[in-house]
Write an enzyme that holds these catalytic residues in place. Sequence first.
Site, mmCIF file in Angstrom:
data_model
loop_
_atom_site.group_PDB
_atom_site.id
_atom_site.type_symbol
_atom_site.label_atom_id
_atom_site.label_comp_id
_atom_site.label_asym_id
_atom_site.label_seq_id
_atom_site.Cartn_x
_atom_site.Cartn_y
_atom_site.Cartn_z
ATOM 1 N N GLY A 361 1.737 3.887 2.956
ATOM 2 C CA GLY A 361 0.417 3.302 2.804
ATOM 3 C C GLY A 361 -0.405 3.463 4.052
ATOM 4 O O GLY A 361 0.083 3.910 5.101
ATOM 5 N N PRO A 362 -1.691 3.097 3.984
ATOM 6 C CA PRO A 362 -2.580 3.231 5.147
ATOM 7 C C PRO A 362 -2.152 2.309 6.289
ATOM 8 O O PRO A 362 -1.372 1.361 6.080
ATOM 9 C CB PRO A 362 -3.953 2.818 4.588
ATOM 10 C CG PRO A 362 -3.809 2.807 3.110
ATOM 11 C CD PRO A 362 -2.372 2.556 2.813
ATOM 12 N N PRO A 363 -2.651 2.538 7.487
ATOM 13 C CA PRO A 363 -2.324 1.651 8.611
ATOM 14 C C PRO A 363 -2.861 0.240 8.369
ATOM 15 O O PRO A 363 -3.945 0.056 7.802
ATOM 16 C CB PRO A 363 -3.034 2.311 9.805
ATOM 17 C CG PRO A 363 -3.286 3.723 9.392
ATOM 18 C CD PRO A 363 -3.468 3.697 7.913
ATOM 19 N N VAL A 365 -1.599 -2.300 6.514
ATOM 20 C CA VAL A 365 -1.424 -2.995 5.239
ATOM 21 C C VAL A 365 -0.143 -3.836 5.219
ATOM 22 O O VAL A 365 0.158 -4.474 4.211
ATOM 23 C CB VAL A 365 -1.407 -1.999 4.058
ATOM 24 C CG1 VAL A 365 -2.746 -1.312 3.915
ATOM 25 C CG2 VAL A 365 -0.292 -0.968 4.218
ATOM 26 N N GLY A 366 0.633 -3.830 6.314
ATOM 27 C CA GLY A 366 1.782 -4.724 6.416
ATOM 28 C C GLY A 366 3.118 -4.095 6.141
ATOM 29 O O GLY A 366 4.046 -4.773 5.706
ATOM 30 N N LYS A 367 3.274 -2.799 6.414
ATOM 31 C CA LYS A 367 4.553 -2.121 6.131
ATOM 32 C C LYS A 367 5.655 -2.631 7.052
ATOM 33 O O LYS A 367 6.748 -2.972 6.604
ATOM 34 C CB LYS A 367 4.382 -0.602 6.294
ATOM 35 C CG LYS A 367 3.351 0.006 5.359
ATOM 36 C CD LYS A 367 3.303 1.516 5.450
ATOM 37 C CE LYS A 367 2.799 1.989 6.809
ATOM 38 N NZ LYS A 367 1.405 1.609 7.061
ATOM 39 N N THR A 368 5.379 -2.668 8.348
ATOM 40 C CA THR A 368 6.409 -3.095 9.312
ATOM 41 C C THR A 368 6.749 -4.573 9.134
ATOM 42 O O THR A 368 7.926 -4.958 9.128
ATOM 43 C CB THR A 368 5.925 -2.826 10.742
ATOM 44 O OG1 THR A 368 5.601 -1.445 10.878
ATOM 45 C CG2 THR A 368 7.002 -3.186 11.746
ATOM 46 N N SER A 684 -9.413 17.420 -4.973
ATOM 47 C CA SER A 684 -10.084 16.286 -5.604
ATOM 48 C C SER A 684 -11.596 16.426 -5.660
ATOM 49 O O SER A 684 -12.253 15.717 -6.420
ATOM 50 C CB SER A 684 -9.728 14.992 -4.867
ATOM 51 O OG SER A 684 -8.338 14.785 -4.888
ATOM 52 N N LYS A 727 -9.382 5.412 -3.652
ATOM 53 C CA LYS A 727 -10.720 5.984 -3.818
ATOM 54 C C LYS A 727 -11.685 4.989 -4.447
ATOM 55 O O LYS A 727 -12.851 4.875 -4.026
ATOM 56 C CB LYS A 727 -10.620 7.254 -4.668
ATOM 57 C CG LYS A 727 -9.886 8.397 -3.977
ATOM 58 C CD LYS A 727 -9.704 9.591 -4.908
ATOM 59 C CE LYS A 727 -8.976 10.732 -4.204
ATOM 60 N NZ LYS A 727 -8.737 11.885 -5.090
#
Length: 790
Positions: A361-363, A365-368, A684, A727
């Site tokens: 996901g984008p930076p 967004v809470g992955k870590t 796209s 998008k």
Amino acid sequence: MSDESAAPPAEQVLPVLPLKNTVLFPFLFAPYSVGRPQSVAAVEAALAEEEKTIVVVAQRPTEAEQPGINDLYSVGTRAVIKKMARASEETLELLVQGIERVNLTRVELRDSYLEAHVQASPLPNDSSTEVDALYRSVIDLATKAIQIVQPQALENFQQMLAGTPDALRLVFLLGSMLSLDVEKEQSLLECKTRLEGLQLLHGYLAHEVQVLELRQKITTQAQTEISKEQRDYLLRQQLRAIQEELGEKSPEQAEVDDLRRQLKEAELPEEVRKEAERSLGRLERLPPQAPDYQVARSHLELILELPWRKSSTDELDLDRTRKILDEDHFDLADIKQRILEHLAVLKLNPKAKAPILCFVGPPGVGKTSLGQSIARSMGRKFERMSLGGMHDEAELRGHRRTYIGAMPGRIIQAIRRAGVNNPMLMLDEVDKLGRDFRGDPASALLEILDPAQNHTFRDNYLDLPFDLSHVFFITTANSLDPVPGPLRDRLEILRLSGYTEEEKLEIAKRYLVPRVYQETGIKPEQVTIPDETIRRVIQQYTREAGCRQLERTLARLMRKAAVRFAQGPAEPVTITPDKLAEDLGPEIFLPETVRRQLPAGVATGLAWTEAGGDVLYIETTLLPHSHRLRLTGHLGAVMRESARTAQSFVWSHAAELGIAPQLLRTSGVHIHVPAGAVPKDGPSAGVALVTALTSLYTGFPVRSDTAMTGEISLSGLVLPVGGIKEKTLAARRAGLKRVILPRDNQKDMRDLPEQVRHDLQLIFAERIEEVLAAAIPDLHLAATAAPADR
């Protein structure tokens, strides 16, 4: 002073003996070994005469075996051959004595040797106070040099100097004793005055004394260090003997005994225990000063510290896990459900392989932080390591112990720090791995992240099989494109999309604002941030997919308020929206930035980036008297192909679109996508390119409130694309009202929040004619299918 009124000296014709690497000075004896045919012939010619006289001349620094006239210096020494012995058929051994300095006026080749016309060059006999001073200084320097080199010969050397009262004879004597090159010796021979000769010799002697003193200093230091090492060795031997008499153990022996005790108490697999005992036996036989001693000791300590059979007990309470995930993260319902499914399997089958998850996901967004929450809910130790920019495979696999400074890989180090063999290990930024001559870390991850292989993972430093199958691996990435296919195949992909404004508002209220209060030390009753202020910050200062910039901006607002309270008591502050411009500066993003009116030839596309979605304006213009298609804006190969496909479609359907054929024949097209410094690629933008070209050729503008995405085919089909959620969120952030999407992407609408579906009019198209009818209201197509509304 030289006698200039005397008659010029008489000229003599003598054989020439060229010398390599040395000069013969007058008054001195010198032995030579003569082997060159030309030189042997010159010596034999001189010996044939009664006086046995020869001219000895230095050869210039060349490698010529048969020197010519140009290879010799013009000043030499007339000498007498005192002794001659034939060492072999081709070599003569000579002892010659220099008689006087001569000038070579002409040199000729006679038969097989050189013959020179020479005139005597009397030695100068100038005298002055400076000559006397230099003479004494030279003697002092020579005495100092011999005292450094050979002190026992000092007395004989002083007697020899006392027997050489003439200044030039002293110059010649000392010059022959120094290790000078040919040019310096020749400069001494050619000196025109005593003063010049003494000055040259003084410089050479001073340099020689400096070199000798430095050598003496280095030798003394080396001898001192050797003596110190010998002394330390003797003292250690004496200390060991004293300790043995007292019944005490040496530190090294005590250390080995401690390692043996740890080995006895450690729970090691049988194969590992055998290797550890073998390493301990080798350590006992090595002296502590041996280079391999520390290597063997460090390896043995690593074996004893690794948790081979020590593991933590999982707390697999699904209700507790769900509660912790909800406390730490807002929304992400699908992600949380997938995590609970994996934990449920582990609870029902404790022997199951631990899953290998990959959060994409984008930076921001809470992955870590999601990985940390999972570790907390399971009660596992958490270790994190960043793979961004890693180029060396040995960072993961470790270095072999044969290298200096070798150490285990970061995987084994993380398990060593965790102290259990089943920690949760987060591998951050797996898509940022590098690759160069040091290896490919992504290939090393293939074994580490494969449950079928990692139960016998061998670190190069440890060189023993370690079971990684109990480790809970979590990887994160912004994009899966850079991740190699074989590695991607081993990962369970969980995608995290960007947040809507409403979700960001809730995240800010629940997590970000309390965290900012805690970090700045401000109490909630001192500073109040209303919802409207947070919403304005989201809309006008932080247009992003995640929440990282939002948290930084809120912290900046709180620091502004902290200044007031740090200076003394102050009234409670409420940060209203009208104060944002004062604290944060002018708005970065304005609702009006969406183009209110699009001119003909401009269409609004949607793009996916690692930071989330983005709005992309595609501009086109006609190029009169040209047939070229010009593309600018840092476009990739796939996007360039989409542009050519779009142009081909428009040209082939010009009649249906109402385009004048004359316009196609006489004009080229320039397609530009702004923000040229940002690379853009992918299929796209196909429908947006067709729409922009159709608008350009027909002169009808595209609706400014409409964005579109989808791949185009030559037959006019609108093909599905990825990143639909990102998008559409980007279109909503930019203030757009309508989005045209491929019909096959209708299945992705379940991922969209309800508020987004409510705010946007979603139009699904199967063919490009449907897109054009929805995007260009004034366009009248020959045959148009009705667009499908949501």
